[in-house]
Scaffold this motif. Structure first.
Motif, PDB file in Angstrom:
ATOM      1  N   THR A 120       0.900  -1.180   0.003  1.00 44.48           N
ATOM      2  CA  THR A 120      -0.153   0.097   0.096  1.00 44.48           C
ATOM      3  C   THR A 120       0.652   1.228   0.146  1.00 44.48           C
ATOM      4  OG1 THR A 120      -1.598  -1.363   1.335  1.00 44.48           O
ATOM      5  CG2 THR A 120      -1.755   1.200   1.349  1.00 44.48           C
ATOM      6  N   TRP A 121       0.676   2.137  -0.964  1.00 42.96           N
ATOM      7  CA  TRP A 121       1.466   3.485  -0.929  1.00 42.96           C
ATOM      8  C   TRP A 121       0.743   4.464   0.189  1.00 42.96           C
ATOM      9  CZ3 TRP A 121      -0.057   8.569  -2.532  1.00 42.96           C
ATOM     10  CH2 TRP A 121       1.019   9.434  -2.611  1.00 42.96           C
ATOM     11  N   ARG A 122       1.686   4.907   0.585  1.00 48.89           N
ATOM     12  CA  ARG A 122       1.119   5.825   1.759  1.00 48.89           C
ATOM     13  C   ARG A 122       2.053   7.226   1.445  1.00 48.89           C
ATOM     14  NH1 ARG A 122       2.318   6.407   8.119  1.00 48.89           N
ATOM     15  NH2 ARG A 122       3.939   7.558   7.416  1.00 48.89           N
ATOM     16  N   ALA A 123       1.393   8.377   1.208  1.00 46.72           N
ATOM     17  CA  ALA A 123       2.067   9.517   0.900  1.00 46.72           C
ATOM     18  C   ALA A 123       2.783  10.019   2.354  1.00 46.72           C
ATOM     19  CB  ALA A 123       1.012  10.852   0.810  1.00 46.72           C
ATOM     20  N   PRO A 124       4.121  10.612   1.860  1.00 44.50           N
ATOM     21  CA  PRO A 124       4.774  11.204   3.000  1.00 44.50           C
ATOM     22  C   PRO A 124       3.939  12.104   3.877  1.00 44.50           C
ATOM     23  CG  PRO A 124       6.148  10.839   1.153  1.00 44.50           C
ATOM     24  CD  PRO A 124       4.979  10.781   0.579  1.00 44.50           C
ATOM     25  N   PRO A 125       4.201  12.041   5.205  1.00 47.23           N
ATOM     26  CA  PRO A 125       3.406  13.203   6.008  1.00 47.23           C
ATOM     27  C   PRO A 125       4.157  14.532   5.656  1.00 47.23           C
ATOM     28  CG  PRO A 125       5.135  11.958   7.336  1.00 47.23           C
ATOM     29  CD  PRO A 125       5.092  11.198   5.903  1.00 47.23           C
ATOM     30  N   ALA A 126       2.992  15.472   6.046  1.00 47.99           N
ATOM     31  CA  ALA A 126       3.603  16.879   5.649  1.00 47.99           C
ATOM     32  C   ALA A 126       4.657  17.319   6.918  1.00 47.99           C
ATOM     33  CB  ALA A 126       2.375  17.789   5.790  1.00 47.99           C
ATOM     34  N   GLY A 127       4.435  16.831   8.038  1.00 47.83           N
ATOM     35  CA  GLY A 127       5.298  17.007   9.222  1.00 47.83           C
ATOM     36  C   GLY A 127       5.619  15.653   9.536  1.00 47.83           C
ATOM     37  N   ARG A 128       6.842  15.488   9.333  1.00 47.57           N
ATOM     38  CA  ARG A 128       7.666  13.993   9.664  1.00 47.57           C
ATOM     39  C   ARG A 128       7.803  13.850  11.098  1.00 47.57           C
ATOM     40  NH1 ARG A 128      13.072  14.093   6.604  1.00 47.57           N
ATOM     41  NH2 ARG A 128      12.862  16.297   7.441  1.00 47.57           N
ATOM     42  N   GLU A 134       8.476   3.992  17.962  1.00 44.44           N
ATOM     43  CA  GLU A 134       7.116   4.359  17.412  1.00 44.44           C
ATOM     44  C   GLU A 134       6.796   4.478  16.131  1.00 44.44           C
ATOM     45  OE1 GLU A 134       8.548   5.803  20.256  1.00 44.44           O
ATOM     46  OE2 GLU A 134       7.935   4.041  21.702  1.00 44.44           O
ATOM     47  N   SER A 135       7.683   5.329  15.624  1.00 47.42           N
ATOM     48  CA  SER A 135       7.350   5.832  14.136  1.00 47.42           C
ATOM     49  C   SER A 135       7.935   4.847  13.265  1.00 47.42           C
ATOM     50  CB  SER A 135       7.992   7.167  13.985  1.00 47.42           C
ATOM     51  OG  SER A 135       9.431   7.149  14.430  1.00 47.42           O
ATOM     52  N   LEU A 136       8.842   3.958  13.686  1.00 49.30           N
ATOM     53  CA  LEU A 136       9.424   2.884  13.021  1.00 49.30           C
ATOM     54  C   LEU A 136       8.819   1.318  13.387  1.00 49.30           C
ATOM     55  CD1 LEU A 136      13.132   4.314  12.146  1.00 49.30           C
ATOM     56  CD2 LEU A 136      11.111   4.299  10.754  1.00 49.30           C
ATOM     57  N   ALA A 137       7.804   1.351  13.792  1.00 47.21           N
ATOM     58  CA  ALA A 137       7.398   0.298  14.516  1.00 47.21           C
ATOM     59  C   ALA A 137       7.077  -0.792  13.372  1.00 47.21           C
ATOM     60  CB  ALA A 137       5.939   0.306  15.312  1.00 47.21           C
ATOM     61  N   GLN A 178      20.115   4.483  -9.027  1.00 50.52           N
ATOM     62  CA  GLN A 178      19.153   5.599  -8.509  1.00 50.52           C
ATOM     63  C   GLN A 178      17.724   4.990  -8.282  1.00 50.52           C
ATOM     64  OE1 GLN A 178      19.101   7.930 -12.184  1.00 50.52           O
ATOM     65  NE2 GLN A 178      18.421   9.855 -11.118  1.00 50.52           N
ATOM     66  N   VAL A 179      17.429   3.703  -8.692  1.00 45.01           N
ATOM     67  CA  VAL A 179      16.161   3.014  -8.169  1.00 45.01           C
ATOM     68  C   VAL A 179      16.334   2.692  -6.822  1.00 45.01           C
ATOM     69  CG1 VAL A 179      14.983   1.080  -8.425  1.00 45.01           C
ATOM     70  CG2 VAL A 179      15.784   2.114 -10.582  1.00 45.01           C
ATOM     71  N   LEU A 180      17.494   2.282  -6.257  1.00 42.41           N
ATOM     72  CA  LEU A 180      17.835   1.923  -4.840  1.00 42.41           C
ATOM     73  C   LEU A 180      17.767   2.953  -3.961  1.00 42.41           C
ATOM     74  CD1 LEU A 180      18.308  -0.732  -3.356  1.00 42.41           C
ATOM     75  CD2 LEU A 180      20.741  -0.179  -3.499  1.00 42.41           C
ATOM     76  N   ARG A 181      17.983   4.261  -4.515  1.00 43.38           N
ATOM     77  CA  ARG A 181      17.984   5.291  -3.861  1.00 43.38           C
ATOM     78  C   ARG A 181      16.609   5.775  -3.204  1.00 43.38           C
ATOM     79  NH1 ARG A 181      20.677  11.009  -5.371  1.00 43.38           N
ATOM     80  NH2 ARG A 181      22.689  10.450  -4.559  1.00 43.38           N
ATOM     81  N   LEU A 182      15.343   5.238  -3.739  1.00 44.89           N
ATOM     82  CA  LEU A 182      13.938   5.274  -3.506  1.00 44.89           C
ATOM     83  C   LEU A 182      13.932   4.730  -2.301  1.00 44.89           C
ATOM     84  CD1 LEU A 182      13.764   6.278  -6.469  1.00 44.89           C
ATOM     85  CD2 LEU A 182      11.416   6.092  -5.926  1.00 44.89           C
ATOM     86  N   CYS A 183      14.623   3.459  -2.110  1.00 40.98           N
ATOM     87  CA  CYS A 183      14.387   2.785  -0.523  1.00 40.98           C
ATOM     88  C   CYS A 183      14.978   3.502   0.616  1.00 40.98           C
ATOM     89  CB  CYS A 183      15.315   1.453  -0.690  1.00 40.98           C
ATOM     90  SG  CYS A 183      14.838   0.405  -1.914  1.00 40.98           S
ATOM     91  N   ASN A 184      16.187   4.547   0.625  1.00 44.18           N
ATOM     92  CA  ASN A 184      16.704   5.168   1.392  1.00 44.18           C
ATOM     93  C   ASN A 184      15.396   6.376   1.657  1.00 44.18           C
ATOM     94  OD1 ASN A 184      18.973   4.039   1.843  1.00 44.18           O
ATOM     95  ND2 ASN A 184      20.120   5.468   0.707  1.00 44.18           N
ATOM     96  N   GLN A 185      14.963   6.757   0.508  1.00 41.37           N
ATOM     97  CA  GLN A 185      13.933   8.026   0.650  1.00 41.37           C
ATOM     98  C   GLN A 185      12.646   7.239   1.184  1.00 41.37           C
ATOM     99  OE1 GLN A 185      13.567   9.405  -3.447  1.00 41.37           O
ATOM    100  NE2 GLN A 185      15.744  10.057  -3.593  1.00 41.37           N
ATOM    101  N   ALA A 186      12.361   6.245   1.390  1.00 42.82           N
ATOM    102  CA  ALA A 186      11.104   5.570   2.202  1.00 42.82           C
ATOM    103  C   ALA A 186      11.358   6.069   3.803  1.00 42.82           C
ATOM    104  CB  ALA A 186      11.018   4.131   1.700  1.00 42.82           C
ATOM    105  N   GLN A 189      11.889  10.517   3.842  1.00 45.17           N
ATOM    106  CA  GLN A 189      10.762  11.352   3.458  1.00 45.17           C
ATOM    107  C   GLN A 189       9.548  11.095   4.597  1.00 45.17           C
ATOM    108  OE1 GLN A 189       9.091  11.028  -0.595  1.00 45.17           O
ATOM    109  NE2 GLN A 189      11.293  11.548  -1.377  1.00 45.17           N
ATOM    110  N   ASN A 190       9.803  10.234   5.310  1.00 48.56           N
ATOM    111  CA  ASN A 190       8.698   9.856   6.516  1.00 48.56           C
ATOM    112  C   ASN A 190       9.109  10.225   7.825  1.00 48.56           C
ATOM    113  OD1 ASN A 190       6.176   8.299   4.898  1.00 48.56           O
ATOM    114  ND2 ASN A 190       8.214   7.812   4.049  1.00 48.56           N
ATOM    115  N   VAL A 191      10.309   9.925   8.132  1.00 49.71           N
ATOM    116  CA  VAL A 191      10.775  10.432   9.597  1.00 49.71           C
ATOM    117  C   VAL A 191      11.948  11.168   9.602  1.00 49.71           C
ATOM    118  CG1 VAL A 191       9.864   8.328  10.716  1.00 49.71           C
ATOM    119  CG2 VAL A 191      12.124   8.275   9.687  1.00 49.71           C
TER     120      VAL A 191
END
Length: 262
Positions: A120-128, A134-137, A178-186, A189-191
């Motif tokens: 499931t895709w979840r948009a990154p939060p506006a305020g991380r 807890e945030s990485l449970a 460059q594709v693998l970079r998105l795994c870091n951004q997961a 971009q979220n915490v």
């Protein structure tokens, strides 16, 4: 078959990033000689050997695993050694005599594609929120904002990792680093993270990503625990192109809070 070697001059492409482990001053406080070259770029160097061996087919359905063992620093001349091992390649990345990363690449027959609906895709939060247990449970869903890989962005990355294989520019394909970079951004971009370190990835390529396309990562946290004093998080990530064409399935591991911080 004897090992073949590919040499490339390492560059720290994240010197201005939020992750200050890529800053000389902060990295030295952690006991390193200087800023660390990101693991995704070390992986990118290793991918050269797989593409040299199997060509575009590896980008479409090849596999790779890479474990980072010691730092690569900006300006280092690194050698990627590739040796035939069973039905694949054993990979070693060195700077002088130091082993920086080890791994394996292979080209199994194409298999069934994973169903994107399972991630499931979840948009990154506006305020991380700050990174925490807890945030990485485990079970937490993470997603990245859509990234359009423009021709300029793709060319800039190829130059940044010193990639000279004509396949990418000639066929309009995105580099796997460059594709693998998105795994870091997961994560990023979220915490909100302090200094953190990517320690390894297992990658199954599912399609060759195309320049001009839009990439997103859909991830879920599978584990978050302590190893040798580090807090470590494991992600199960599906990178998709456009509305949901699977590009890569990645098991991604990072130290989100080094023991030096604790």
């Amino acid at each position: 078959m004897a090992a073949t070697a590919y040499e490339v001059r390492a560059r720290n492409l994240s010197a201005q990033s939020e992750n200050r482990i890529h800053d000389d001053t902060v990295a030295r406080r952690f006991g390193f000689r200087g800023a660390l070259v990101p693991g995704v770029e070390v992986y990118a160097y290793a991918c050269h050997a797989a593409v040299a061996r199997w060509g575009r087919a590896w980008l479409e359905h090849g596999t790779a695993e890479c474990r980072f063992q010691s730092p690569v620093y900006d300006g280092d001349l690194v050698a990627v050694e590739a040796a035939e091992a069973g039905d694949g390649l054993a990979l070693t990345v060195r700077r002088e005599e130091a082993v920086c990363a080890t791994g394996r690449a292979a080209l199994p027959p194409p298999g069934p594609l994973p169903d994107p609906a399972g991630w499931t895709w979840r948009a990154p939060p506006a305020g991380r929120p700050p990174a925490s247990d807890e945030s990485l449970a485990p079970g937490t869903l993470l997603g990245t904002a859509p990234l359009q890989v423009t021709p300029a962005l793709a060319a800039e990355y190829l130059a940044g990792v010193g990639e000279t294989d004509p396949l990418y520019a000639g066929a309009g394909l995105v580099h796997p680093g460059q594709v693998l970079r998105l795994c870091n951004q997961a994560l990023t971009q979220n915490v909100v993270l302090g200094p953190w370190i990517h320690v390894g990835s297992q990658v199954r390529n599912l399609a060759a990503a195309r320049v001009g396309g839009t990439l997103t990562a859909r991830a879920r946290i599978t584990a978050n625990g302590e190893r040798k004093g580090h807090r470590i998080v494991d992600l199960d990530v599906l990178v998709v192109e456009g509305e949901g064409t699977p590009v890569a399935h990645v098991l991604h591991t990072a130290i989100w809070r080094p023991r030096q911080v604790a």
